[in-house]
Write an enzyme that holds these catalytic residues in place. Sequence first.
Site, PDB file in Angstrom:
ATOM      1  N   MET A  24      -1.110  -3.197   4.036  1.00 12.23           N
ATOM      2  CA  MET A  24      -0.230  -3.704   5.108  1.00 12.23           C
ATOM      3  C   MET A  24      -1.033  -3.905   6.376  1.00 12.23           C
ATOM      4  SD  MET A  24       2.916  -1.086   4.617  1.00 12.23           S
ATOM      5  CE  MET A  24       3.718  -0.863   3.024  1.00 12.23           C
ATOM      6  N   HIS A  43      -0.628   1.245  -8.074  1.00 11.57           N
ATOM      7  CA  HIS A  43      -0.168   0.220  -7.136  1.00 11.57           C
ATOM      8  C   HIS A  43      -0.670   0.560  -5.735  1.00 11.57           C
ATOM      9  CE1 HIS A  43       2.708  -2.945  -5.893  1.00 11.57           C
ATOM     10  NE2 HIS A  43       2.946  -2.189  -4.827  1.00 11.57           N
ATOM     11  N   ASP A  48       9.578  -3.773  -7.110  1.00 14.91           N
ATOM     12  CA  ASP A  48       8.950  -2.846  -6.168  1.00 14.91           C
ATOM     13  C   ASP A  48       9.917  -2.498  -5.039  1.00 14.91           C
ATOM     14  OD1 ASP A  48       7.242  -1.481  -4.484  1.00 14.91           O
ATOM     15  OD2 ASP A  48       5.903  -3.176  -4.104  1.00 14.91           O
TER      16      ASP A  48
HETATM   17  C1  DX5 Z   1       6.949  -1.309   0.194  1.00 10.81           C
HETATM   18  C2  DX5 Z   1       5.858  -1.201  -0.813  1.00 10.81           C
HETATM   19  C3  DX5 Z   1       6.198  -0.398  -1.983  1.00 10.81           C
HETATM   20  C4  DX5 Z   1       6.501   1.044  -1.668  1.00 10.81           C
HETATM   21  C5  DX5 Z   1       7.476   1.512  -2.683  1.00 10.81           C
HETATM   22  O1  DX5 Z   1       6.599  -2.209   1.161  1.00 10.81           O
HETATM   23  O2  DX5 Z   1       5.473  -2.477  -1.290  1.00 10.81           O
HETATM   24  O3  DX5 Z   1       5.227  -0.482  -3.009  1.00 10.81           O
HETATM   25  O4  DX5 Z   1       5.384   1.877  -1.673  1.00 10.81           O
HETATM   26  O5  DX5 Z   1       7.902   2.778  -2.314  1.00 10.81           O
HETATM   27  P1  DX5 Z   1       9.294   3.364  -2.800  1.00 10.81           P
HETATM   28  O6  DX5 Z   1       9.225   3.453  -4.292  1.00 10.81           O
HETATM   29  O7  DX5 Z   1       9.346   4.692  -2.126  1.00 10.81           O
HETATM   30  O8  DX5 Z   1      10.359   2.412  -2.330  1.00 10.81           O
HETATM   31 ZN    ZN Z   2       4.152  -2.565  -3.118  1.00  8.02          ZN
END
Ligand code: DX5
Ligand code: ZN
Length: 218
Positions: free
Chosen positions: A36, A32, A174
């Site tokens: 951003m 994944h 997620d």
């Molecule tokens: C958050 C991301 C996630 C993040 C999840 O904006 O889209 O994919 O990396 O991380 P954890 O599992 O630490 O919440």
């Molecule tokens: Zn994500």
Amino acid sequence: MVMIAPSILSADFTRLGEEIAAAERAGADMIHVDVMDGHFVPNISIGQVVVKGIRKATGLPLDVHLMIEDPDGYICDFVNAGADIITVHVEAATHLHRTVQWIKESGKKAGVSLNPATPIWSLENILSEVSLVLVMSVNPGFGGQEFIPQCIEKVRTLKRMIQEKGLNTLIEVDGGIKPDNAKEVVDAGADILVMGSGFFNSGDYAEVVRELRERVGA
Ligand code: DX5
Ligand code: ZN
């Protein structure tokens, strides 16, 4: 069987290739990648150049989660970089149907994502067009946040909607996923679990995968 998608946002970027290889060895089903832009979400992470590098480092599917405003201008870049699944936010794409068509016409799987406060009914007219729906269980932008429990009901509703329409759309969840909350997420209907900090901050990736699968029972 539930699929596990480690989010490299929490990986050690000085050793990204090794981290991805270790995730693969531990039993990850896909990688994944959180993109951003500092506009749609407050954080800036990585872009197409890094995706291109990752493509060379693994044979696993690359699940690219675009947390960017106006994604249309970047679809082509991520297609060329080697993404397999490209997911855009319903809140960020003004002409979502067209964006999804572009992704599909490029030969890639299209996903749409919902922020925690975005209702499931906003998918009503796009669901049949996509391969997956990514339900955010944190507000996007950062790894390591606390799981928002209200998303469980959302996953349940979405699962029902998919079944009623006779579709085989996958549900990906997620944010804040750990072995100890994975079961209720999967029981609600999740097919893919994204794990960032829960995976990469653990000492033993294979052990996390084993524990998660044992708890989920799938
Ligand atoms: C958050 C991301 C996630 C993040 C999840 O904006 O889209 O994919 O990396 O991380 P954890 O599992 O630490 O919440
Ligand atoms: Zn994500």
